[in-house]
Design a protein around this motif. Structure first.
Motif, PDB file in Angstrom:
ATOM      1  N   ILE A 461       0.832  -1.206   0.000  1.00 60.84           N
ATOM      2  CA  ILE A 461       0.000   0.000   0.000  1.00 60.84           C
ATOM      3  C   ILE A 461       0.865   1.255   0.000  1.00 60.84           C
ATOM      4  O   ILE A 461       0.657   2.173  -0.789  1.00 60.84           O
ATOM      5  CB  ILE A 461      -0.942  -0.001   1.228  1.00 60.84           C
ATOM      6  N   PHE A 462       1.881   1.263   0.874  1.00 59.38           N
ATOM      7  CA  PHE A 462       2.666   2.473   1.037  1.00 59.38           C
ATOM      8  C   PHE A 462       3.686   2.673  -0.078  1.00 59.38           C
ATOM      9  O   PHE A 462       4.126   3.795  -0.315  1.00 59.38           O
ATOM     10  CB  PHE A 462       3.380   2.467   2.388  1.00 59.38           C
ATOM     11  N   SER A 463       4.054   1.616  -0.780  1.00 58.90           N
ATOM     12  CA  SER A 463       5.044   1.767  -1.853  1.00 58.90           C
ATOM     13  C   SER A 463       4.511   2.647  -2.977  1.00 58.90           C
ATOM     14  O   SER A 463       5.274   3.333  -3.660  1.00 58.90           O
ATOM     15  CB  SER A 463       5.444   0.395  -2.408  1.00 58.90           C
ATOM     16  N   THR A 464       3.196   2.654  -3.179  1.00 63.09           N
ATOM     17  CA  THR A 464       2.599   3.481  -4.232  1.00 63.09           C
ATOM     18  C   THR A 464       2.570   4.950  -3.826  1.00 63.09           C
ATOM     19  O   THR A 464       2.401   5.827  -4.662  1.00 63.09           O
ATOM     20  CB  THR A 464       1.169   3.018  -4.535  1.00 63.09           C
ATOM     21  N   GLN A 465       2.727   5.227  -2.509  1.00 57.94           N
ATOM     22  CA  GLN A 465       2.642   6.605  -2.031  1.00 57.94           C
ATOM     23  C   GLN A 465       4.007   7.196  -1.707  1.00 57.94           C
ATOM     24  O   GLN A 465       4.124   8.375  -1.451  1.00 57.94           O
ATOM     25  CB  GLN A 465       1.756   6.669  -0.774  1.00 57.94           C
ATOM     26  N   GLN A 466       5.043   6.364  -1.688  1.00 59.11           N
ATOM     27  CA  GLN A 466       6.387   6.862  -1.414  1.00 59.11           C
ATOM     28  C   GLN A 466       7.029   7.352  -2.704  1.00 59.11           C
ATOM     29  O   GLN A 466       6.696   6.889  -3.792  1.00 59.11           O
ATOM     30  CB  GLN A 466       7.256   5.758  -0.798  1.00 59.11           C
ATOM     31  N   ASP A 467       7.944   8.285  -2.563  1.00 60.21           N
ATOM     32  CA  ASP A 467       8.648   8.823  -3.727  1.00 60.21           C
ATOM     33  C   ASP A 467       9.970   8.120  -3.978  1.00 60.21           C
ATOM     34  O   ASP A 467      10.741   8.548  -4.828  1.00 60.21           O
ATOM     35  CB  ASP A 467       8.901  10.328  -3.524  1.00 60.21           C
ATOM     36  N   VAL A 468      10.255   7.053  -3.215  1.00 53.76           N
ATOM     37  CA  VAL A 468      11.545   6.386  -3.381  1.00 53.76           C
ATOM     38  C   VAL A 468      11.640   5.755  -4.760  1.00 53.76           C
ATOM     39  O   VAL A 468      10.648   5.326  -5.333  1.00 53.76           O
ATOM     40  CB  VAL A 468      11.760   5.298  -2.298  1.00 53.76           C
ATOM     41  N   THR A 469      12.847   5.742  -5.297  1.00 54.12           N
ATOM     42  CA  THR A 469      13.047   5.182  -6.636  1.00 54.12           C
ATOM     43  C   THR A 469      13.228   3.664  -6.593  1.00 54.12           C
ATOM     44  O   THR A 469      13.030   2.993  -7.585  1.00 54.12           O
ATOM     45  CB  THR A 469      14.279   5.806  -7.298  1.00 54.12           C
ATOM     46  N   SER A 470      13.627   3.127  -5.428  1.00 49.74           N
ATOM     47  CA  SER A 470      13.904   1.697  -5.323  1.00 49.74           C
ATOM     48  C   SER A 470      13.459   1.171  -3.962  1.00 49.74           C
ATOM     49  O   SER A 470      13.510   1.887  -2.961  1.00 49.74           O
ATOM     50  CB  SER A 470      15.401   1.413  -5.488  1.00 49.74           C
ATOM     51  N   ILE A 471      13.029  -0.102  -3.947  1.00 51.85           N
ATOM     52  CA  ILE A 471      12.654  -0.777  -2.710  1.00 51.85           C
ATOM     53  C   ILE A 471      13.429  -2.085  -2.639  1.00 51.85           C
ATOM     54  O   ILE A 471      13.546  -2.804  -3.644  1.00 51.85           O
ATOM     55  CB  ILE A 471      11.138  -1.066  -2.660  1.00 51.85           C
ATOM     56  N   ILE A 472      13.964  -2.385  -1.471  1.00 53.19           N
ATOM     57  CA  ILE A 472      14.676  -3.653  -1.276  1.00 53.19           C
ATOM     58  C   ILE A 472      13.925  -4.483  -0.250  1.00 53.19           C
ATOM     59  O   ILE A 472      13.618  -4.013   0.843  1.00 53.19           O
ATOM     60  CB  ILE A 472      16.128  -3.414  -0.798  1.00 53.19           C
ATOM     61  N   PHE A 473      13.614  -5.729  -0.619  1.00 54.33           N
ATOM     62  CA  PHE A 473      13.019  -6.693   0.303  1.00 54.33           C
ATOM     63  C   PHE A 473      14.085  -7.725   0.656  1.00 54.33           C
ATOM     64  O   PHE A 473      14.562  -8.447  -0.204  1.00 54.33           O
ATOM     65  CB  PHE A 473      11.810  -7.395  -0.321  1.00 54.33           C
ATOM     66  N   ASP A 474      14.470  -7.753   1.914  1.00 52.23           N
ATOM     67  CA  ASP A 474      15.517  -8.661   2.363  1.00 52.23           C
ATOM     68  C   ASP A 474      14.894  -9.822   3.137  1.00 52.23           C
ATOM     69  O   ASP A 474      14.614  -9.729   4.333  1.00 52.23           O
ATOM     70  CB  ASP A 474      16.510  -7.895   3.262  1.00 52.23           C
ATOM     71  N   GLU A 475      14.634 -10.933   2.422  1.00 48.19           N
ATOM     72  CA  GLU A 475      14.083 -12.153   3.002  1.00 48.19           C
ATOM     73  C   GLU A 475      12.798 -11.891   3.773  1.00 48.19           C
ATOM     74  O   GLU A 475      12.605 -12.355   4.895  1.00 48.19           O
ATOM     75  CB  GLU A 475      15.117 -12.833   3.904  1.00 48.19           C
ATOM     76  N   VAL A 476      11.872 -11.126   3.132  1.00 49.80           N
ATOM     77  CA  VAL A 476      10.590 -10.860   3.780  1.00 49.80           C
ATOM     78  C   VAL A 476       9.636 -12.042   3.662  1.00 49.80           C
ATOM     79  O   VAL A 476       8.546 -12.023   4.225  1.00 49.80           O
ATOM     80  CB  VAL A 476       9.919  -9.605   3.176  1.00 49.80           C
ATOM     81  N   ASP A 477      10.054 -13.076   2.904  1.00 48.75           N
ATOM     82  CA  ASP A 477       9.194 -14.245   2.701  1.00 48.75           C
ATOM     83  C   ASP A 477       9.484 -15.343   3.710  1.00 48.75           C
ATOM     84  O   ASP A 477       9.114 -16.503   3.518  1.00 48.75           O
ATOM     85  CB  ASP A 477       9.372 -14.778   1.274  1.00 48.75           C
ATOM     86  N   THR A 478      10.154 -15.003   4.794  1.00 45.61           N
ATOM     87  CA  THR A 478      10.508 -15.997   5.809  1.00 45.61           C
ATOM     88  C   THR A 478       9.245 -16.628   6.405  1.00 45.61           C
ATOM     89  O   THR A 478       8.287 -15.930   6.738  1.00 45.61           O
ATOM     90  CB  THR A 478      11.321 -15.327   6.938  1.00 45.61           C
ATOM     91  N   GLY A 479       9.276 -17.936   6.545  1.00 46.81           N
ATOM     92  CA  GLY A 479       8.194 -18.635   7.240  1.00 46.81           C
ATOM     93  C   GLY A 479       6.977 -18.949   6.400  1.00 46.81           C
ATOM     94  O   GLY A 479       5.926 -19.288   6.945  1.00 46.81           O
ATOM     95  N   VAL A 480       7.071 -18.822   5.067  1.00 49.71           N
ATOM     96  CA  VAL A 480       5.918 -19.132   4.214  1.00 49.71           C
ATOM     97  C   VAL A 480       6.319 -20.170   3.168  1.00 49.71           C
ATOM     98  O   VAL A 480       7.493 -20.377   2.879  1.00 49.71           O
ATOM     99  CB  VAL A 480       5.383 -17.861   3.513  1.00 49.71           C
ATOM    100  N   SER A 481       5.297 -20.804   2.594  1.00 53.59           N
ATOM    101  CA  SER A 481       5.542 -21.812   1.559  1.00 53.59           C
ATOM    102  C   SER A 481       4.252 -22.025   0.783  1.00 53.59           C
ATOM    103  O   SER A 481       3.221 -21.413   1.078  1.00 53.59           O
ATOM    104  CB  SER A 481       6.006 -23.137   2.201  1.00 53.59           C
ATOM    105  N   GLY A 482       4.327 -22.899  -0.228  1.00 50.11           N
ATOM    106  CA  GLY A 482       3.135 -23.287  -0.971  1.00 50.11           C
ATOM    107  C   GLY A 482       2.445 -22.135  -1.668  1.00 50.11           C
ATOM    108  O   GLY A 482       3.081 -21.248  -2.248  1.00 50.11           O
ATOM    109  N   ARG A 483       1.108 -22.134  -1.599  1.00 46.36           N
ATOM    110  CA  ARG A 483       0.326 -21.120  -2.319  1.00 46.36           C
ATOM    111  C   ARG A 483       0.552 -19.716  -1.734  1.00 46.36           C
ATOM    112  O   ARG A 483       0.457 -18.727  -2.446  1.00 46.36           O
ATOM    113  CB  ARG A 483      -1.163 -21.473  -2.269  1.00 46.36           C
ATOM    114  N   VAL A 484       0.878 -19.654  -0.441  1.00 40.74           N
ATOM    115  CA  VAL A 484       1.184 -18.355   0.169  1.00 40.74           C
ATOM    116  C   VAL A 484       2.455 -17.792  -0.454  1.00 40.74           C
ATOM    117  O   VAL A 484       2.553 -16.594  -0.735  1.00 40.74           O
ATOM    118  CB  VAL A 484       1.330 -18.480   1.696  1.00 40.74           C
ATOM    119  N   ALA A 485       3.442 -18.661  -0.676  1.00 40.04           N
ATOM    120  CA  ALA A 485       4.687 -18.223  -1.301  1.00 40.04           C
ATOM    121  C   ALA A 485       4.412 -17.667  -2.691  1.00 40.04           C
ATOM    122  O   ALA A 485       4.992 -16.647  -3.099  1.00 40.04           O
ATOM    123  CB  ALA A 485       5.675 -19.379  -1.376  1.00 40.04           C
ATOM    124  N   GLN A 486       3.518 -18.340  -3.446  1.00 35.65           N
ATOM    125  CA  GLN A 486       3.180 -17.859  -4.776  1.00 35.65           C
ATOM    126  C   GLN A 486       2.484 -16.498  -4.705  1.00 35.65           C
ATOM    127  O   GLN A 486       2.761 -15.596  -5.501  1.00 35.65           O
ATOM    128  CB  GLN A 486       2.273 -18.870  -5.489  1.00 35.65           C
TER     129      GLN A 486
END
Length: 576
Positions: A461-486
């Protein structure tokens, strides 16, 4: 977007240069290969906290440099202009050197800047989100800031109006408190400022007196040089057969032939004008010579007076005008103290009026926030549905921080409230992840996988409102798998359509959605560990995703699974 990154002598990285593209770039590799070290390097490049531990063993300093390309009228350009940094051609180059002694040298487009300035500029260029940000999300002090960011211009405008009244409130309250001090303190203050006023008044200062005295002192101190120069100049112009006589003779000769030719007439007029100007100057020189008088007593008096003024400047201001300003200020304060009771009564009436205005503005800000909080709740729940948390409920609770004091504070609904520059609201995000469970603070959410999804929903939600040119996600997918991972993979890719996204991941589903896939590896060379980075081709992507699926051994079956995953990802991207 972050276009290029250069790292030298940083941790286990000897030398590394990598280019980044638009869209979603994933970075994968074995645990310990150096993926997080690259993110650490980027974090330091945009103003993160550094230390000598980051400098590669045996080297004098670590060097980090990044090239950012900007689109259009980016807010960082205005910030650079305010800081006197040239930012032409819509690009910014950040550089940071970390020395072995722990000190840093920071530059933006070649200009030396402080860490604080680098951090302020970096915040507008790049947003790093890692697992530690879960803790930030669970810190309730940040929830109000997030809500206000979501509400945007409407709450900003209302908050600005509130803060103007809030500043008035603090100013009047300060005056009330000053006049409400003890009699003894007030008497001491009155004695002090009456003494100061007497000292200033007894000096009988005149506007710009110090400047005039300085000029006169210079003249007396250089009397001999001035007298000799004026006398020589006068004699050169005015004595018999001196300069003025010769110019006069030239003017007469030229005037006698001026009627013959227009050009001669102009020359004659110029020389005649010069004669009159020189004649006037000789009169001025003679008058100045008559006025000159060497008076050593006057010089002593000037020195004493300037010393007196200097002592006053040390106490009351850097200029005579500052001293006058301070004098007027303490005159008003003396009058207030001597007429304390009447002034205090007027101030309390003014304070009551300001408090009423403040309550109106505070309620208005709170009303706008509550309206946007409802929209945020709906928006977050929609995002969570896409992440297979369709039963989750998200809400925002509001309460007002109260105070025991009832004196000189606003009272809302019969309760004294504690005001801050942000208003009266204390905001807390609540969530219920399962049906039948009550809404709880985000801090009470136990599952790491659920927290990752909640975070990603809010970040989307907030990425569309920020003026930053780049976003980095550092292992934000921890603890998920299967259809949630998709679902997370699709969500991250959707964010990348509005901003460049760099993502460190261990999920094959996320890697398959990448527009660019970078592989981080490490190897030993001459007894030292080194990290390298490689952009993968289509076939290499299949092998790497196969490794992520199967682990160590990549079989034909895992390669087929990897191909299928890539095909499905392409279908999702093309349908979007």
């Amino acid at each position: 977007m972050l276009a290029e990154l250069s790292i030298k002598n940083f941790a286990i990285i000897e030398k590394l240069a990598v280019s980044f593209e638009k869209g979603l770039t994933v970075l994968t590799g074995e645990t310990g290969a150096g993926k997080s070290i690259i993110i650490d390097a980027i974090s330091l490049l945009i103003g993160g906290r550094g230390s000598s531990e980051y400098v590669r063993y045996g080297e004098k300093r670590a060097e980090l440099e990044g090239l950012f390309l900007l689109d259009g009228d980016h807010p960082v350009l205005e910030l650079c202009s305010e800081q006197g940094i040239e930012a032409s051609d819509e690009m910014i180059i950040l550089r940071r050197d970390i020395n072995a002694n722990g000190k840093s040298v920071c530059r933006v487009n070649g200009k030396l800047v402080t860490i604080a300035t680098l951090r302020e500029i970096g915040r507008l260029l790049l947003d790093i989100h890692g697992q530690h940000d879960h803790q930030l999300l669970m810190t309730e002090d940040h929830h109000l800031e997030l809500l206000d960011r979501y509400a945007g211009e409407e709450v900003d405008k209302a908050l600005k109006a509130y803060q103007e009244v809030y500043d008035r409130y603090l100013n009047v309250l300060k005056k009330v408190n000053q006049l409400s001090e003890s009699e003894q303190d007030m008497a001491h203050r009155l004695d002090l400022i009456q003494f100061q006023l007497g000292e200033i008044e007894s000096a009988n200062l005149e506007p710009k007196e110090d400047e005039r005295l300085e000029e006169e002192r210079q003249q007396i101190a250089n009397f001999e040089n001035i007298f000799e120069a004026l006398q020589n100049a006068y004699h050169a112009l005015r004595n018999e057969q001196a300069g003025l006589d010769w110019v006069g003779m030239a003017a007469s000769e030229l005037e006698s032939v001026s009627d013959i030719h227009e050009e001669l007439k102009k020359i004659s007029e110029s020389v005649t004008n010069a004669y009159y100007m020189l004649e006037d100057s000789t009169f001025q020189i003679r008058n100045k010579l008559d006025e000159l008088e060497y008076d050593p007593e006057r010089l002593n008096m000037i020195e004493m007076r300037l010393d007196e003024i200097k002592q006053l400047k040390r106490k009351y201001g850097t200029t005579v005008e500052d001293i006058f300003t301070y004098s007027s200020k303490i005159e008003e304060e003396i009058e207030r103290i001597q007429n304390r009771d009447s002034h205090l009564e007027k101030l309390k009436i003014e304070l009551d009026s300001v408090i009423k205005d403040l309550c109106i503005e505070a309620r208005n800000v709170s009303k706008i926030r509550k309206s946007w909080a409802e929209k945020l709740s709906y928006h977050v729940q929609q995002e969570l549905k896409e992440l297979y948390m369709e039963k989750a409920k998200f809400d925002t609770s509001f309460h007002i921080k109260t105070t025991d004091s009832r004196e000189s504070v606003p009272v809302i609904n019969g309760t004294p409230v504690q005001l801050t520059k942000k208003g009266i609201d204390v905001v807390r995000f609540l969530i219920s992840t399962n049906p039948g469970e009550p809404l709880k603070s985000l801090a009470k959410v136990a599952s790491g996988g659920e927290l990752s999804r909640i975070m990603l929903a809010i970040k989307s939600i907030f990425s569309t409102q920020q003026d930053v040119t780049s976003i980095i996600f550092d292992e934000v997918d921890t603890g998920v798998s299967g259809r949630v991972a998709q679902a997370i993979a699709e969500k991250i890719h959707r964010v990348s359509t509005g901003s460049q996204v760099l993502c460190i991941t261990h999920l094959p589903q996320v890697a398959a959605m990448a527009d660019t896939h970078l592989l981080i590896t490490k190897q030993s060379k001459s007894g030292r560990t080194m990290t390298s980075i490689t952009s993968l081709s289509k076939q290499e992507k299949i092998s790497e995703i196969g490794r992520m699926i199967a682990g160590v051994e990549v079989t034909d079956l895992t390669k087929r699974h990897a191909k299928e995953l890539l095909n499905q990802a392409n279908l999702v991207k093309n349908s979007g």
